[in-house]
Enzyme design. Structure first.
Site, PDB file in Angstrom:
ATOM      1  N   ASP A 122       0.815  -1.216   0.000  1.00 40.97           N
ATOM      2  CA  ASP A 122       0.000   0.000   0.000  1.00 40.97           C
ATOM      3  C   ASP A 122       0.846   1.261   0.000  1.00 40.97           C
ATOM      4  OD1 ASP A 122       0.831  -0.320   2.641  1.00 40.97           O
ATOM      5  OD2 ASP A 122      -1.191  -0.439   3.470  1.00 40.97           O
ATOM      6  N   THR A 123       2.039   1.208   0.580  1.00 46.12           N
ATOM      7  CA  THR A 123       2.898   2.388   0.540  1.00 46.12           C
ATOM      8  C   THR A 123       3.393   2.665  -0.873  1.00 46.12           C
ATOM      9  OG1 THR A 123       3.632   1.864   2.780  1.00 46.12           O
ATOM     10  CG2 THR A 123       4.897   3.511   1.587  1.00 46.12           C
TER      11      THR A 123
END
Length: 502
Positions: free
Chosen positions: A270-271
């Site tokens: 997700d980063t």
């Protein structure tokens, strides 16, 4: 929730190409419908949340005590419900669904048997059985040599350490495939098992320079821990963001009412998706992906594998388009959410907005090290903060305002320190800090970050990971074109941003 605006079609419905972003965080999962529309110079994304479901660690008896797991079956049900809802909304708007992408947190994995059966819910990275494992592994393999290959900061829950901790599990001899969470869920959607590279780069088993599985690292682990067996055979082939993994299986099509929609690999960490969703205009930016964890760093073209970088415990995680996310983990808003939970379970319900208002009225008094091991597992955070304050000879915060102000001041102090490290070690000069994710809504946190760093802070988009997810899909489908700078231009036109000056 919508981000940006999309022109309606003649019948009042939205026109454009639709993409589903499945964005799984440590406290909640969400499914978003992103509609890309506009001309070549004003393409933008209308992002609508169609489903949201809770997530979090589940404590389970394990025979000798308790273990923390993820309820991945709950996530699977939420994803299917979300896909069904996204399809219904797309039909209502007259939009064709062109792709589906999944991003989630990193490091945790599902163990799958040869027949495709999941051999239990994935362990949670805050599980206490990981205590001391990282130190033992690096002592055997050599921390300097290890970092020179994978470039990862030492965190107790990196996947390689989880594998070592679990090598004596009764199910381990049955494990045919190790699948990180987004890869596991993607394989259930498509029947195809791959390892997306941005998430794979957090395992410790990848070469940060070649962007391939590291044979020396895997063989060294197997030699030191023979119980692991043939570890390499359990790792799937790597794919880069933008690859089409496969199409929805007939069973998933029947369950969701969708057709054979392709599942597209995005920055599945997700980063990685959140960094694509940074609305930067050039390369002179730093980012804070702010949620349960805070990921603080810069974007580079190549890893920094120096001994000084290793000693500073900075990580090199792989990003979209051959980039490197040079960053450090900061404990993040986990400490605040656990504090509110502790008070709630003690009988005092404190709303987040009320807690932040009380904190804003307090001066800076006490700063603790939020990255200390005491703050990693679930538990009584106010008590741990008090212990840390006493141990460092500082005033002990008492009451809602002082405790929350201490948490925020401690977070921004960590941000300031980490930004200084990553810019110095990488040589990257920055003019602005972009805060994306849920923490971008925290006005006090953003204002304190600008004051602490002496840099302008641009807050937003809130759904940075989902936007990054969508634009990578859209480019893979030919709906958008261009490099990361072009994709970030689409993000800027799609997001509501707020600027804070030091």
């Amino acid at each position: 929730m919508s981000v940006g605006a999309t022109a309606p079609g003649p019948d009042g419905g939205t026109r454009g190409s639709g993409f589903v972003a499945v964005d799984l965080g440590a406290t909640s999962g969400r499914v978003m419908l992103g509609v890309v529309s506009g001309t070549a110079r004003d393409e933008h994304v209308d992002l609508t949340e169609v489903a949201r479901f809770a997530n979090g660690p589940v404590e389970v008896p394990d025979g000798t005590g308790t273990a923390l797991h993820w309820d991945v079956l709950h996530l699977w049900r939420g994803i299917l419900d979300g896909l069904r809802a996204a399809g219904a909304l797309a039909r209502e708007r007259g939009v064709e669904l062109v792709g589906i992408g999944i991003d989630s947190w990193a490091v945790d994995y599902g163990a799958v048997a040869a027949d495709g059966a999941l051999l239990g819910n994935p362990r949670h990275h805050r599980d206490l059985r990981l205590t001391g494992v990282a130190e033992e592994v690096l002592d055997r393999l050599g921390d300097t040599e290890h970092y020179a290959v994978n470039g990862l900061q030492t965190l107790p829950f990196n996947t390689e350490f989880q594998l070592v901790a679990g090598r004596h599990d009764a199910v381990w001899p049955l494990v045919d495939s190790i699948r990180l969470v987004p890869d596991l869920l993607g394989s259930w959607l498509t029947g195809v098992n791959v390892a997306e590279i941005t998430n794979a780069s957090t395992t410790g088993l990848l070469d940060a320079t070649t962007r391939r599985w590291s044979t020396p690292v895997v063989e060294a682990l197997q030699a030191e821990y023979p119980e692991l067996g043939d570890l390499r055979s359990r790792l799937a082939d790597l794919v880069e963001p933008g690859a089409v993994v496969g199409h929805l299986t007939e069973a998933v099509q029947a369950t969701t009412g969708l057709g054979a929609v392709p599942v597209i690999a995005v920055g599945s960490h997700d980063t990685a998706s959140a960094v694509v969703g940074v609305p930067a205009e050039d390369e002179r930016f730093a980012y804070i992906s702010s949620g349960t964890w805070s990921l603080v760093g810069v974007e580079l073209d190549s890893p920094v594998l120096t001994e000084e970088s290793r000693r500073a415990n900075v990580t090199n995680e792989l990003g979209v388009d051959g980039t490197v996310r040079y960053l450090k983990n900061v404990m993040g808003l986990w400490v605040l959410s656990e504090t509110l939970r502790t008070w709630r379970e003690a009988g005092t319900e404190v709303a987040l907005a009320d807690a932040l208002r009380a904190a804003a009225a307090e001066p800076r008094r006490t700063v603790v090290d939020v990255d200390a091991p005491a703050f990693l597992p679930p538990g009584d955070m106010p008590a741990r903060i008090a212990d840390a304050a006493r141990a460092s000879g500082q005033p002990v915060p008492e009451g809602v305002g002082p405790v929350v102000r201490c948490i925020l001041d401690s977070l921004v102090d960590a941000y300031r320190r980490v930004l200084g490290e990553v810019t110095r070690l990488s040589g990257r000069e920055v003019d602005v800090v972009h805060v994306v994710g849920g923490g971008s809504q925290n006005e006090l946190l953003c204002r304190l970050t600008a004051e602490a760093t002496g840099l302008s802070v641009v807050a937003g988009p809130v759904e940075g990971a989902a936007l990054g997810n969508v634009v990578v899909q859209a480019r893979a489908a030919g709906v958008l074109v261009g490099d990361l700078t072009a994709l970030r231009g689409v993000v800027r036109r799609s997001a509501r941003l707020r600027r804070y000056e030091p």
